[in-house]
Motif scaffolding. Structure first.
Motif, mmCIF file in Angstrom:
data_model
loop_
_atom_site.group_PDB
_atom_site.id
_atom_site.type_symbol
_atom_site.label_atom_id
_atom_site.label_comp_id
_atom_site.label_asym_id
_atom_site.label_seq_id
_atom_site.Cartn_x
_atom_site.Cartn_y
_atom_site.Cartn_z
ATOM 1 N N VAL A 819 0.849 -1.182 0.000
ATOM 2 C CA VAL A 819 0.000 0.000 0.000
ATOM 3 C C VAL A 819 0.891 1.241 0.000
ATOM 4 O O VAL A 819 1.613 1.498 0.965
ATOM 5 C CB VAL A 819 -0.926 0.027 1.232
ATOM 6 C CG1 VAL A 819 -1.777 1.298 1.243
ATOM 7 C CG2 VAL A 819 -1.808 -1.212 1.266
ATOM 8 N N LYS A 820 0.853 1.989 -1.096
ATOM 9 C CA LYS A 820 1.502 3.293 -1.125
ATOM 10 C C LYS A 820 0.553 4.317 -0.505
ATOM 11 O O LYS A 820 -0.655 4.278 -0.756
ATOM 12 C CB LYS A 820 1.826 3.708 -2.560
ATOM 13 C CG LYS A 820 2.945 2.948 -3.221
ATOM 14 C CD LYS A 820 3.193 3.516 -4.617
ATOM 15 C CE LYS A 820 4.325 2.797 -5.322
ATOM 16 N NZ LYS A 820 4.552 3.345 -6.685
ATOM 17 N N ASP A 824 2.774 12.544 4.781
ATOM 18 C CA ASP A 824 2.844 13.829 5.477
ATOM 19 C C ASP A 824 2.136 14.893 4.651
ATOM 20 O O ASP A 824 1.524 14.596 3.613
ATOM 21 C CB ASP A 824 4.300 14.224 5.760
ATOM 22 C CG ASP A 824 5.167 14.223 4.499
ATOM 23 O OD1 ASP A 824 4.620 14.526 3.411
ATOM 24 O OD2 ASP A 824 6.365 13.895 4.582
ATOM 25 N N ASP A 825 2.235 16.144 5.119
ATOM 26 C CA ASP A 825 1.504 17.228 4.455
ATOM 27 C C ASP A 825 2.279 17.886 3.325
ATOM 28 O O ASP A 825 1.897 18.945 2.832
ATOM 29 C CB ASP A 825 1.068 18.279 5.473
ATOM 30 C CG ASP A 825 2.250 18.878 6.239
ATOM 31 O OD1 ASP A 825 3.401 18.523 5.915
ATOM 32 O OD2 ASP A 825 2.011 19.683 7.161
ATOM 33 N N VAL A 826 3.383 17.224 2.902
ATOM 34 C CA VAL A 826 4.091 17.713 1.716
ATOM 35 C C VAL A 826 4.112 16.670 0.615
ATOM 36 O O VAL A 826 4.814 16.820 -0.383
ATOM 37 C CB VAL A 826 5.531 18.163 2.080
ATOM 38 C CG1 VAL A 826 5.501 19.358 2.993
ATOM 39 C CG2 VAL A 826 6.323 17.013 2.668
ATOM 40 N N GLY A 827 3.353 15.576 0.798
ATOM 41 C CA GLY A 827 3.180 14.592 -0.262
ATOM 42 C C GLY A 827 4.239 13.520 -0.340
ATOM 43 O O GLY A 827 4.392 12.879 -1.394
ATOM 44 N N THR A 828 4.948 13.271 0.760
ATOM 45 C CA THR A 828 5.947 12.205 0.764
ATOM 46 C C THR A 828 5.254 10.854 0.644
ATOM 47 O O THR A 828 4.333 10.549 1.414
ATOM 48 C CB THR A 828 6.777 12.239 2.059
ATOM 49 O OG1 THR A 828 7.399 13.524 2.173
ATOM 50 C CG2 THR A 828 7.842 11.142 2.045
ATOM 51 N N VAL A 829 5.679 10.051 -0.331
ATOM 52 C CA VAL A 829 5.080 8.742 -0.551
ATOM 53 C C VAL A 829 5.817 7.701 0.283
ATOM 54 O O VAL A 829 7.040 7.600 0.235
ATOM 55 C CB VAL A 829 5.120 8.348 -2.038
ATOM 56 C CG1 VAL A 829 4.550 6.944 -2.241
ATOM 57 C CG2 VAL A 829 4.352 9.355 -2.867
ATOM 58 N N ALA A 928 -9.929 1.772 1.931
ATOM 59 C CA ALA A 928 -8.936 2.831 2.051
ATOM 60 C C ALA A 928 -7.582 2.404 1.515
ATOM 61 O O ALA A 928 -6.817 3.228 0.998
ATOM 62 C CB ALA A 928 -8.806 3.270 3.509
ATOM 63 N N ASN A 929 -7.285 1.120 1.609
ATOM 64 C CA ASN A 929 -5.986 0.611 1.198
ATOM 65 C C ASN A 929 -6.011 -0.084 -0.156
ATOM 66 O O ASN A 929 -5.095 -0.835 -0.495
ATOM 67 C CB ASN A 929 -5.444 -0.324 2.270
ATOM 68 C CG ASN A 929 -5.097 0.412 3.544
ATOM 69 O OD1 ASN A 929 -4.221 1.265 3.566
ATOM 70 N ND2 ASN A 929 -5.810 0.106 4.627
#
Length: 989
Positions: A819-820, A824-829, A928-929
């Protein structure tokens, strides 16, 4: 004054009185008003069903300005277009056929045939093949490669005159067909062309005389089993003759082929075993191929095997016995009914009358009286005990198959671990023949057995490996590993736990269940003292200890002679305990059994519940995408769930047919979840129907988990293009009896082979974010009496755990989905992993308790012992005994039905709301996943566009409302004018 004009030649016609006028218009207005109101109420109640037919509308998700450039493509296709996927999938189906078709007989190297051979195809299935089965596992094969095409594509010529005669006969004379859940409509005739019609074409044999290719077919289908008695279906049937032996027409055809052709090849086009002893022992039959049900293109593989372009490497997935009537399952398969129980269940007023039209008050049952001894487990053990002559009783062992080349095996090494570790064996496989080919190495173990102790088969499959293509003279090394704990047996009578008994465990590499590979020696794993996997010392693969959960089911069995009980079939006395049909005393249910058929007491459950009423309807800024990647027990889940109303949740739980419904308030999209085990299929949306894969039998005959994974990945690619999120498959029930109508949907008689194949397919499709709904959990091995009130299934806990739950257990413990998620709030995958995400319960009962309502099955075993965190769905929830409250109490979260066919008895008590909330949590965690969240980032906004039918409903209702209002105004004005006119006339008088 004010008099109406006179009609031509007559006096003025008096006006209609107000009384008459109102007598006409008030009923009209009232009727239209009632119809409008009732229609709207009905459409609102039946929204789920109507939406399934006409559409649900669309939710448009818009990511925020901050997240618009983030990577939200969590899963992507490996192909550019769906057309590319379709082309690749057709090639994969052919590859599955090439790896799965079994060469069962090949006298004097009759196969492969010479290049360009001219052949005569015989047998009804030559022109009317069995591509798969009927019911939810059916697929569209209108464009499939036919048997004739497959042979011609391999470069052979085919006798058109004979083929045309078969084709014309088949078109006019349908073969037997199982109509789902309609035993009075289903038919079982074989439908073979009489031999005299073949003889009339004899002049055409010579030019196509290189070989006769005889196609023998048998269909299967959901909702009905194959016939154990052909009386009435076959004019030539002898008493007791069944559908899985060759009938007179087929035997006459084989005799004709032997008399007219030097080479006779028989192709079995069926996904269940047949009685083939006569053919195997007949010197006039040169070769036999077990081709299963081929799906879209696997008949191309058949042609390539006949030509030698492909070297067959398939292996049997069931033991093929010589006489099915002597099998220990035979007497306890079919229709059995208690004569003192007549269950009755309230039918909700919202429930469809038609869906319950055929419900009876029967209480039916089936006894798994053979226990763990069926299939190769029985035949290998009975032979070891001297109870049967193996060579007479068995035609093909389990795991059997021939090749056009030869292989030599040598054990390179063995690694022996501790009791909490593993055993590994490495084997060198050398191609000693002249043709490249693949081989299958099988590892079996024999546990120490004490007569009167825990029942144990003589041999059990522990693991397997399939080589790649090995060139002549070359070698390949394969390693097979099994956990020591997997050799433990379940002791339900004494220790009530898995026990690895002291003694020597003999392990051997075999070419099939009966044959130790030449040049290899068995090796021993010694256990000094009993290892009891109980308490904190439970098996390493379990989340918690495993102990008896099915005492109520085991209680129907006895090791002594006890009236009304089922004798345990014991290796210590096969002759004295061999299963028989239920005796009259077994047709009388005791009080405990009868109580199991009673209506579930939701009021009592609510009264006993000591929890608090959950919060509902609270405010939150969270949406479902925020939950992606979080642990299931993360506190944010409580905040999200607190925000939901009971109505939001129940509209999802009660409307789960091939979908999970959208919840706009938390940004949950609607999901799409089609059937079935042979590829995506849908009764209600043909647009998502996809490539027809072979039956699970043919897939399993490959013994190739890498090929299974490839199938899953390919289906995942198809899912990406079709917006499919879940899949009602794979199916993991076992081939308890060859007569089971749905065997084509299931892999094998063996739980290890089944479990490993379904795990591979599930892990493959999981790479594209699709969750699998593994079915039918559990003990769903016959179709007879499967619905109405649910068939009570009786088995010992050892049988339940070691055999019928085992493939599901293997899958739950080994399925993984990456699951990707945005961390965080800066889009880190980032990435995490979840386990098996879906399970489908079954129609039947475990003992007398509906499987979907069994706490032991759906909660204790599935979730507590195995660690399942996904959601469970019922089988099609049409019947009153399948109680939604009972289901969510046990762990069946989603009802496979359309609203309003099911409703909750209780949706307001603390108990009911707690269950509703937990079921919703299970569903939301899975969604969700999954790939349903592709493209979404936290903070996305949601806009809903209703479907056209809702818009038309509103427009039509508004128009009718205006017309009704206009009619009322017209009537009022008319009455007022009439009254005024009367008053004026009276005043003038």
């Amino acid at each position: 004054m004010n008099a109406r004009p006179a009609a031509a030649g007559g006096a003025p016609k008096p006006r209609m009185s107000n009384k008459k006028y109102l007598a006409i218009w008030i009923p009209v207005i009232a009727l239209v008003s009632i119809i409008t109101v009732v229609a709207n109420i009905a459409m609102n109640v039946a929204t789920g069903w109507i939406a399934s037919q006409l559409g649900t509308g669309t939710y448009t998700f818009t990511n925020s300005e901050e997240s618009k450039d983030w990577d939200t493509t969590y899963y992507e296709a490996d192909y550019d277009t769906i057309e590319d996927v379709d082309a690749a999938s057709l090639a994969l189906v052919e590859e599955i056929g090439a790896g799965g078709i079994v060469l069962a007989k090949n006298n004097a190297t009759a196969l492969p045939l010479a290049a360009g051979a001219q052949v005569t195809m015989l047998g009804r299935a030559a022109a009317d093949p069995v591509y798969g089965g009927s019911g939810s596992g059916s697929v569209d094969t209108n464009s499939a490669v036919t048997a004739r095409m497959g042979i011609e594509n391999a470069g052979f010529g085919v006798n058109d005159q004979v083929f045309s005669a078969i084709e014309a006969f088949a078109a006019e004379n349908p073969r037997g067909y199982i109509e789902m859940d309609k035993p009075d409509v289903s038919t079982y005739n074989i439908g073979e062309l009489p031999v005299s019609e073949y003889e009339a074409q004899a002049s055409s044999f010579a030019p196509f005389g290189d070989a006769a290719v005889i196609m023998i077919g048998r269909p299967g289908g959901e909702g009905g089993d194959l016939a154990q008695d052909m009386t009435g279906w076959d004019d030539n049937a002898q008493p007791g003759q069944h559908q899985l032996e060759l009938n007179k027409d087929e035997r006459d055809l084989i005799a004709l082929a032997k008399a007219n052709f030097e080479t006779v090849v028989v192709v079995i086009n069926a996904s269940t075993t047949l009685e083939l002893g006569d053919l195997q022992n007949d010197a006039g039959v040169d070769a036999i191929l077990l081709a299963g049900s081929p799906g879209a293109t696997a008949f191309n593989a058949l042609g390539r095997i006949l030509s030698g372009d492909v070297n067959p490497s398939g292996r049997t997935v069931d033991l093929w016995a010589s006489d099915f009537t002597k099998d220990p399952t035979y007497a306890n398969f079919g229709n059995f009914q208690y004569n003192n129980v007549a269950p009755s269940y309230p039918v909700p007023v919202t429930e469809s009358a038609t869906s319950n039209a055929d419900i009876t008050d029967d209480a039916t049952f089936v006894n798994y009286a053979e226990g763990i001894y069926f299939g190769y487990r029985y035949y290998e053990t009975a032979a070891a005990e001297g109870f049967i002559d193996y060579d007479q009783a068995v035609v093909y062992p389990f795991g059997y198959g021939l090749s056009y080349t030869s292989f030599a095996w040598q054990i390179a090494s063995t690694e022996i671990g501790a009791v909490d570790g593993t055993i590994a064996v490495t084997v060198n496989v050398t191609n000693t023949g002249a043709i490249a080919g693949r081989d299958v190495v099988q590892l079996y173990y024999s546990a120490p057995y004490t007569p009167g102790g825990i029942e144990k088969p003589e041999v059990l499959l522990g693991g397997f490996a399939k080589t790649g293509t090995i060139e002549p003279g070359a070698s390949e090394q394969v390693t097979i590993e099994i956990a020591v704990e997997d050799m433990a047996s379940y002791d339900y009578l004494d220790k009530q736990a898995y026990v690895l008994e002291a003694g020597d465990y003999e392990l051997s590499v075999r070419s099939d269940s009966h044959t130790v590979a030449a040049g290899t020696q068995p090796f021993t794993y010694a256990v000094a003292s009993d290892v009891v996997y109980a308490g904190d010392d439970h098996r390493a693969s379990d989340e918690t200890e495993v102990t008896n959960q099915f005492d109520d089911v085991s209680a129907q069995f006895t090791t002594e002679r006890e009236a009304g009980k089922i004798p345990v079939f014991s290796r210590a006395d096969f002759a004295g305990t061999f299963p028989t049909a239920p005796t009259d005393d077994m047709l009388v249910a005791d009080e405990a059994v009868a109580a199991g058929f009673a209506v579930w007491d939701h009021e009592g459950a609510a009264a006993e519940f000591d929890g608090d009423m959950p919060t509902t309807g609270a405010s939150t800024d969270l949406s479902l995408i925020d939950m992606r990647g979080l642990a299931k027990d993360d506190p944010k889940w409580n905040e999200l769930l607190d925000s939901l109303s009971v109505g939001d949740m129940t509209s999802v739980l009660l409307n789960g047919a091939y979908q999970t419904a959208a919840i706009g308030s938390i940004g949950k999209p609607q999901t799409l979840e089609p059937d079935g085990p042979a590829g995506f299929s849908s009764f209600i949306n043909s647009a998502i129907n996809g490539t027809a894969y072979p039956s699970e039998v043919l897939i399993a005959q490959t013994w190739d988990v890498e090929l299974g994974a490839a199938m899953g990945v390919m289906l995942g690619n198809e899912a990406i293009f079709k917006n499919i999120n879940g899949w009602y498959a794979p199916a993991a029930n076992l081939h308890r009896s060859p007569f089971a109508g749905r065997n084509f949907e299931y892999y094998s008689e063996d739980p290890v082979l089944s479990g490993q194949m379904l795990t591979a397919v599930s892990n493959g499709i999981g790479t594209k974010g699709v969750y699998t709904m593994i079915k039918h959990y559990a003990l769903n091995e016959q179709e007879t009496n499967r619905v109405n009130n649910g068939i009570a299934t009786w088995a010992t806990e050892q049988t339940i755990r070691e055999v019928y739950l085992k493939p599901f257990e293997i899958a739950v413990k080994n399925i993984k989905m990456n699951v990707k998620f945005l961390a965080d709030d800066v889009g880190t995958v980032s990435e995490t992993t979840i386990g098996a995400a879906g399970m489908m319960s079954s129609f039947n009962r475990i003992g007398a308790t509906w499987a979907g309502g069994s706490v032991a099955l759906m909660d204790t075993v599935l979730r507590d012992e195995w660690g399942f965190e996904g959601f469970a769905i019922t089988d099609f929830n049409l019947y009153p005994y399948m109680n939604p409250n009972e289901g969510i109490n046990a762990g069946s979260d989603l009802m496979l039905t359309f609203q309003p066919s099911k409703s909750f008895n209780d949706s307001s008590s603390a108990k009911a709301v707690t269950d509703i909330r937990q079921a919703t949590h299970n569903i939301l965690f899975t969604v969700a996943n999954s790939n349903a969240m592709n493209g979404l980032a936290p903070g996305a906004t949601v806009n809903y566009t209703p479907p056209a039918w809702v818009v038309w409903q509103i427009v039509i209702t508004a128009v009718l409302g205006l017309l009704i209002l206009g009619a009322i105004v017209m009537v009022v004005l008319r009455v007022r004018r009439r009254r005024a006119a009367i008053a004026q006339a009276a005043a003038g008088a």
